[in-house]
Design a protein around this motif. Structure first.
Motif, short mmCIF file in Angstrom:
data_model
loop_
_atom_site.label_atom_id
_atom_site.label_comp_id
_atom_site.label_asym_id
_atom_site.label_seq_id
_atom_site.Cartn_x
_atom_site.Cartn_y
_atom_site.Cartn_z
N ILE A 208 0.69 -1.30 0.17
CA ILE A 208 0.04 0.22 -0.22
C ILE A 208 0.93 1.15 -0.19
CG2 ILE A 208 -0.30 0.60 2.64
CD1 ILE A 208 -3.02 0.87 1.87
N VAL A 209 0.70 2.31 -0.69
CA VAL A 209 1.09 3.91 -1.10
C VAL A 209 0.63 4.49 0.20
CG1 VAL A 209 2.36 5.33 -2.57
CG2 VAL A 209 2.06 2.67 -3.27
N VAL A 210 1.84 5.21 1.23
CA VAL A 210 1.29 6.46 1.31
C VAL A 210 2.41 7.14 1.01
CG1 VAL A 210 0.59 4.98 3.13
CG2 VAL A 210 3.25 5.91 3.68
N ALA A 211 1.67 9.45 1.68
CA ALA A 211 2.68 9.92 1.19
C ALA A 211 2.73 10.87 2.57
CB ALA A 211 1.60 11.28 -0.10
N ALA A 225 -4.38 4.43 7.54
CA ALA A 225 -5.82 4.79 7.42
C ALA A 225 -6.64 4.52 5.65
CB ALA A 225 -6.63 6.13 8.22
N VAL A 226 -8.43 4.41 5.75
CA VAL A 226 -8.54 4.97 4.31
C VAL A 226 -10.02 4.56 4.45
CG1 VAL A 226 -6.90 3.08 2.78
CG2 VAL A 226 -8.93 2.13 4.10
N HIS A 227 -9.84 5.70 3.87
CA HIS A 227 -11.86 6.47 3.66
C HIS A 227 -12.41 4.82 3.65
CE1 HIS A 227 -15.56 8.16 2.63
NE2 HIS A 227 -15.26 9.27 3.66
N PRO A 228 -13.16 4.71 4.31
CA PRO A 228 -14.54 3.19 4.34
C PRO A 228 -15.40 3.51 3.43
CG PRO A 228 -15.18 5.23 5.44
CD PRO A 228 -13.95 5.23 5.41
N ALA A 254 -10.14 1.89 8.82
CA ALA A 254 -10.91 3.08 8.04
C ALA A 254 -11.80 3.92 9.05
CB ALA A 254 -12.61 1.96 7.56
N ASP A 255 -11.79 5.30 8.31
CA ASP A 255 -12.02 6.77 9.30
C ASP A 255 -12.61 7.29 8.22
OD1 ASP A 255 -11.39 8.06 11.67
OD2 ASP A 255 -11.90 9.31 10.49
N ASN A 256 -13.33 8.10 8.45
CA ASN A 256 -14.48 9.07 7.36
C ASN A 256 -13.48 10.75 7.77
OD1 ASN A 256 -16.68 7.88 6.55
ND2 ASN A 256 -17.20 8.27 8.51
N HIS A 257 -12.28 10.27 8.34
CA HIS A 257 -11.45 11.44 8.08
C HIS A 257 -10.39 11.86 7.25
CE1 HIS A 257 -8.97 15.48 9.95
NE2 HIS A 257 -8.43 14.76 9.81
N VAL A 258 -10.59 10.34 6.61
CA VAL A 258 -8.67 10.40 5.41
C VAL A 258 -9.41 11.03 4.28
CG1 VAL A 258 -7.87 8.94 3.81
CG2 VAL A 258 -8.76 8.18 6.44
N ASP A 259 -8.78 11.87 4.20
CA ASP A 259 -9.23 12.40 2.14
C ASP A 259 -8.34 11.71 1.64
OD1 ASP A 259 -10.04 14.34 -0.02
OD2 ASP A 259 -7.62 15.43 0.91
N ARG A 260 -9.88 11.06 0.68
CA ARG A 260 -8.89 9.99 -0.34
C ARG A 260 -8.94 11.20 -1.68
NH1 ARG A 260 -15.43 7.44 -1.84
NH2 ARG A 260 -16.07 9.96 -1.09
N GLU A 261 -8.59 12.15 -2.05
CA GLU A 261 -8.03 12.73 -3.06
C GLU A 261 -6.37 13.43 -2.74
OE1 GLU A 261 -9.64 13.19 -5.23
OE2 GLU A 261 -11.54 12.05 -4.45
N PHE A 262 -6.07 13.46 -1.77
CA PHE A 262 -4.96 13.21 -1.04
C PHE A 262 -3.26 12.41 -1.21
CE2 PHE A 262 -1.76 14.61 1.95
CZ PHE A 262 -0.86 15.41 1.25
N SER A 264 -2.34 9.14 -2.14
CA SER A 264 -2.51 8.05 -2.97
C SER A 264 -4.18 7.43 -2.20
CB SER A 264 -2.22 6.81 -2.16
OG SER A 264 -1.37 7.27 -0.93
N GLY A 265 -4.48 8.16 -1.21
CA GLY A 265 -5.70 8.78 -0.16
C GLY A 265 -5.40 7.53 1.03
N CYS A 266 -4.50 6.81 0.99
CA CYS A 266 -4.38 6.00 2.08
C CYS A 266 -3.08 6.85 3.41
CB CYS A 266 -2.68 5.50 2.13
SG CYS A 266 -3.43 3.83 0.75
N VAL A 267 -3.19 7.33 4.59
CA VAL A 267 -2.46 8.05 5.42
C VAL A 267 -1.57 6.92 6.75
CG1 VAL A 267 -3.54 10.13 6.59
CG2 VAL A 267 -4.60 9.52 4.88
N LYS A 268 -0.83 7.48 6.71
CA LYS A 268 -0.11 7.01 7.97
C LYS A 268 -0.52 7.81 9.09
CE LYS A 268 4.23 8.02 8.38
NZ LYS A 268 3.93 9.05 9.87
#
Length: 921
Positions: A208-211, A225-228, A254-262, A264-268
């Motif tokens: 999985i790619v995180v930025a 975290a990813v968006h649900p 999964a958490d609604n706080h994640v911005d899918r557009e920022f 890769s959409g995966c957040v460390k």
């Protein structure tokens, strides 16, 4: 009176007398009026924002003092924990020692010594601004009384369960080694990178790619975290990642706080080092792994190879290691906002530590209700929305700081980690039955300075004792403050006061704008646009100003740029304008809630206003000293039409000022006074008084009435103006008052004038306005036709009605004198003279031209001026038509050239019309 107004000569003299005579202290009265000064830092010096704010408060205080209120302006300074400790630590560094060499007690002694010797700069500057603070009641947030109040509040709130100790994320300054508030964090734009890393799944070949912009914090990751609703990653939710460079596995959540557009959409997720991650970690019950030391170096919770490395060195090393492992997918340039400490200028870290907190949510509820119910009102009212927004989403307040200077937290610990809160160790042992062999250690931290200032409105009046001052002046009347501390100070005062006193701290919050430069830019040393109020008052030469503005700049290029800007803007330095001119400039800009663009040109205008008032007073004295001015009530006086008019205008002005001050519109109050004093009194009434005072045929009663009016209107004007211009008004009043039949030791304790509608003579006002319009019409013709003001000219009138004829008959003396007329007559019917014309309503004013101008010579002169303007317009047009100039020049320069072109075009149009009119004669 001296021939010229010299502010430097009178300001220090009058302020010293006011203070020594105790005029600033409450003078009694049925109704109290109280303002608490926002306590400036003891390390501080007066800046433009301070100057503006203090000027507003002083006008309110002086106004209400003169209105008969029992008025208190409470003065005091804040101990400024971080700033003050830094000042003293730098002094120790210069001696080759540090605070740890001295120990805590000796270091605090050094701070107190510094405070006594050097901590009074800003209070001296407040005096220079004319601030009528009650210095006999000066308080300091570390004095014994306020320290007792702080301790009392901490103990009480702790016992009520509203203060607790807990581990949470804070803004951490790695240079100062302390938590700091959001207000002490400055976000600056900075170029950086966004690194995209591959995190392998614990099972299988997938990754999985995180930025991230902060690779070093990955050592403390506890989830990804990813968006649900993100379909790309739905099948991975619940699986685990093998965190690179560590031996740990972390979950995908999964958490609604994640911005899918920022990215890769995966957040460390690093809960111990990011505020958003902390909230997410709390929601999902994630571990909190702190990987930093107090210095922002990598600690022992991280893999061994990175331990002890500086965070930025660790960042480089981690990127290299991940790249060598084939886990760096790409690096993208990225502009971001970086938080820095306003004192240390180092990057702030979100840091997980044990701190003391106030349960702000419970305290916020009644504070919200107080504003909703109108017990506290914001001016302008829209700031209530800002207040509600903050208060309804309030977080618990971190009140501890890792410093030595400040109110030490009254908490002790035993060797088992138990906490005991009380006044002192002896009282605690007695309260809890602790034997002497149980060792107690006091908490090393001090309280946030905002904690003590939250108690400001009542602690300064003697609380927790129920003093007479507290009963008289609390709640205070109005708080004057900037919008940037509505949450940090205003809201906290409301919360604390309601909880501890069961009453509001103040009834009104007047929120003013921020002072910016004339282009609307924030004033900062690096921009070279800072103005020091004291320099504007006293003046400063160019070389001293350059040295002052570039002092301490470590970057030669920046210093050179600031020097160049300063020399261009102030080639002759800054002139001495005096306190009154500076204050009036502030008031003229004080429209509620807007930021203030400070243009030094305005202060020049108000220095001229001071000179105008001074010269008017000299004219009054010249004509009234040693003369019968009707001070004796038995003297018969006759009030001329002009006397009745200026008395009427005085009443209207007093009413306007009262309305403006009551609504905190100091811009309108200052404008009304300026127009009345400069235009109505000085420009018109003084001239209207001359035909009577200098006419040998005028009756003694008429002369007496005009002298009386000159004096009384001047004296009333000084009282109206005093809250805004205290020094010049006091100096003139001392000379004018006895002649006007007034007595008292000082103007500042005289009654403030209030408008009396019954003294307004509408008929006199209408007649004088008619006279003014006719004179203005004649003066316009003189200007357009280039007729010298000294040349007496004939005037003819046409198309007038009976009112015009009556007014001409009554006012011909005024008209001839003020308009410099040889004659004024009605134009015989049927005649059409060779004349220039103007209108005053329907009345036509004609000035015969035949004997006044040399037609050929005037046309020749106008042709020369027209040719020059056409040449200038052509040159400016070519310049602005050059796209290279428009694109490269600063916008302000282009705008200035455009304004110049428009001005030249308007002048050309005017001259061509004037030439056409003369040609027709």
């Amino acid at each position: 009176m001296d021939k010229t107004f010299q502010p430097s000569e009178i300001e220090s003299r009058w302020y010293q007398e006011w203070e020594e005579k105790g005029y600033f202290s409450p003078q009694g009265g049925d109704e109290p009026y109280c303002i608490m000064i926002p306590p400036p830092n003891v390390t501080g010096s007066l800046h433009m924002g301070h100057g503006f704010q203090e000027a507003i408060m002083d006008a309110l205080i002086r106004y209400h003092r003169m209105r008969g209120y029992n008025t208190l302006w409470q003065v005091g300074t804040d101990h400024a924990g971080i700033a003050t400790q830094m000042v003293v630590e730098r002094q120790l560094e210069a001696q080759g020692i540090n605070r740890h060499d001295l120990g805590r007690d000796k270091f605090v002694e050094k701070v107190w010594e510094w405070k006594e010797e050097s901590g009074g700069t800003i209070t001296r500057q407040l005096r220079r601004l004319g601030s009528s603070l009650d210095w006999s009641r000066e308080r300091f947030t570390m004095d014994s009384g306020l320290s007792d109040a702080v301790q009392e509040v901490f103990i009480r709130l702790y016992k009520e369960g509203l203060i607790y100790r807990g581990q949470r994320l804070v803004n951490w300054d790695p240079a100062l080694h302390t938590a700091i508030s959001d207000l002490e964090v400055i976000s600056t734009e900075q170029k950086g990178h966004l690194w995209h890393f591959r995190y392998p799944l614990a099972e299988g070949e997938e990754h999985i790619v995180v930025a991230t912009t902060r690779p070093e914090t990955m050592l403390g990751d506890t989830a990804v975290a990813v968006h649900p609703d993100d379909e790309r990653y739905a099948h991975l939710i619940g699986r685990k990642i093998k965190l690179p460079l560590t031996d740990r596995e972390i979950p995908i959540i999964a958490d609604n706080h994640v911005d899918r557009e920022f990215g890769s959409g995966c957040v460390k997720i690093t809960p111990a080092h990011d505020f958003n991650d902390y909230d997410m970690g709390t929601r999902h019950g994630l571990p909190m792994i702190n990987i930093f030391t107090e210095d922002a170096c990598i600690n022992d919770a991280a893999p061994e190879k990175y331990r002890g490395m500086d965070r930025f060195d660790a960042r480089k090393k981690i990127v290299e290691d991940l790249e060598s492992l084939g886990l760096l997918q790409k690096t993208v340039d990225h502009v971001m906002m970086v938080p820095k400490g306003d004192r240390s200028n180092v990057v702030i870290e979100p840091f997980l530590t044990d701190q003391w907190y106030v349960d702000a949510k419970k305290l916020a509820e009644p504070a919200i209700k107080a504003v909703e119910d109108g017990d506290i009102q914001f001016v302008p009212s829209q700031w209530e929305n800002t207040y509600f927004s903050w208060m309804r989403d309030i977080q618990d307040w971190c009140i501890s700081r890792q410093l030595w200077w400040g109110h030490r937290i009254p908490a002790w610990y035993d060797n088992k980690g138990n906490i005991y809160v009380g006044e002192n160790e002896e009282a605690l042992r007695k309260e809890h039955g602790l034997a002497m062999n149980i060792e107690l250690t006091q908490d090393e931290d001090v309280l946030d300075t905002w904690f003590s200032s939250a108690l400001w409105t009542f602690s300064t009046l003697g609380w927790p004792e129920e003093t007479e001052d507290l009963a008289t002046f609390h709640p205070s009347t109005v708080l004057v403050t900037g919008f940037d501390i509505i949450f940090f100070w205003v809201a906290r005062m409301i919360m604390m006061t309601l909880h501890l006193r069961k009453e509001v701290p103040f009834h009104t919050v007047y929120v003013h704008g921020l002072v910016r430069d004339n282009e609307g830019q924030k004033m900062s040393k690096s921009k070279g646009n800072v103005l020091d109020p004291i320099d504007l008052i006293d003046g400063i030469d160019l070389e001293t100003l350059v040295t002052k503005r570039t002092a301490g700049m470590m970057q030669p290029q920046l210093a050179a740029r600031v020097e160049k800007m300063t020399r261009k803007q102030f080639p002759d330095g800054i002139a001495a304008y005096g306190t009154d001119a500076l204050r009036y400039t502030y008031y003229s800009l004080a429209s509620t809630g807007r930021d203030i663009k400070f243009d030094i040109g305005r202060i020049e205008g108000y220095r001229n206003f001071c000179n105008k008032i001074w010269n008017a007073a000299r004219y009054v004295l010249l004509n009234c000293e040693n003369e019968d001015c009707g001070a004796n009530s038995s003297s018969t006086v006759h009030l001329s039409l002009a006397d009745q008019w200026i008395i009427s205008k005085l009443q209207e002005t007093a009413t306007e000022v009262e309305g403006a001050v009551s609504s905190y519109r100091f811009d309108l109050a200052s404008q009304s006074l300026y127009e009345f004093i400069w235009n109505e009194y000085c420009d018109w009434y003084l001239e209207l008084s001359k035909p009577i005072l200098w006419d040998e045929d005028a009756s003694p009663e008429a002369k007496r009435g005009t002298r009386q009016t000159l004096l009384r209107v001047m004296e009333s004007s000084l009282r109206l103006l005093h809250p805004m211009m205290p020094f010049i008004t006091e100096e003139i009043w001392q000379t004018i008052a006895p002649l006007a039949g007034c007595s008292g030791p000082t103007l500042m304790l005289q009654a403030y004038p209030q408008g009396k509608p019954e003294l307004v003579n509408q008929a006199a006002c209408a007649d004088i306005e008619w006279l003014k319009s006719v004179i203005d019409g004649i003066r316009n013709i003189r200007g357009e036709m280039n007729i010298p003001p000294s040349k007496a000219i004939p005037v003819l009138l046409r198309n007038g009605n009976e009112n015009d004829r009556t007014r001409l008959q009554q006012n011909s003396r005024y008209l001839k004198k003020l308009a410099k007329l040889a004659s004024v007559d009605w134009l015989p019917e049927g005649e059409e003279p060779f004349a220039a014309t103007a209108l005053a309503g329907d009345l036509e004013i004609l000035v015969p031209m035949a004997d006044l101008i040399d037609k050929a010579a005037e046309i020749s002169r106008l042709d020369r001026e027209i040719d020059k303007l056409k040449s200038d317009i052509s040159r400016l047009g070519n310049k602005l038509g050059n796209q290279s100039f428009v694109d490269k020049a600063p916008p302000a320069v282009v705008a200035k050239e455009q304004e110049k072109l428009q001005s030249q075009q308007h002048a050309l149009e005017t001259l061509e019309k004037q030439r056409q009119r003369i040609q027709q004669f």
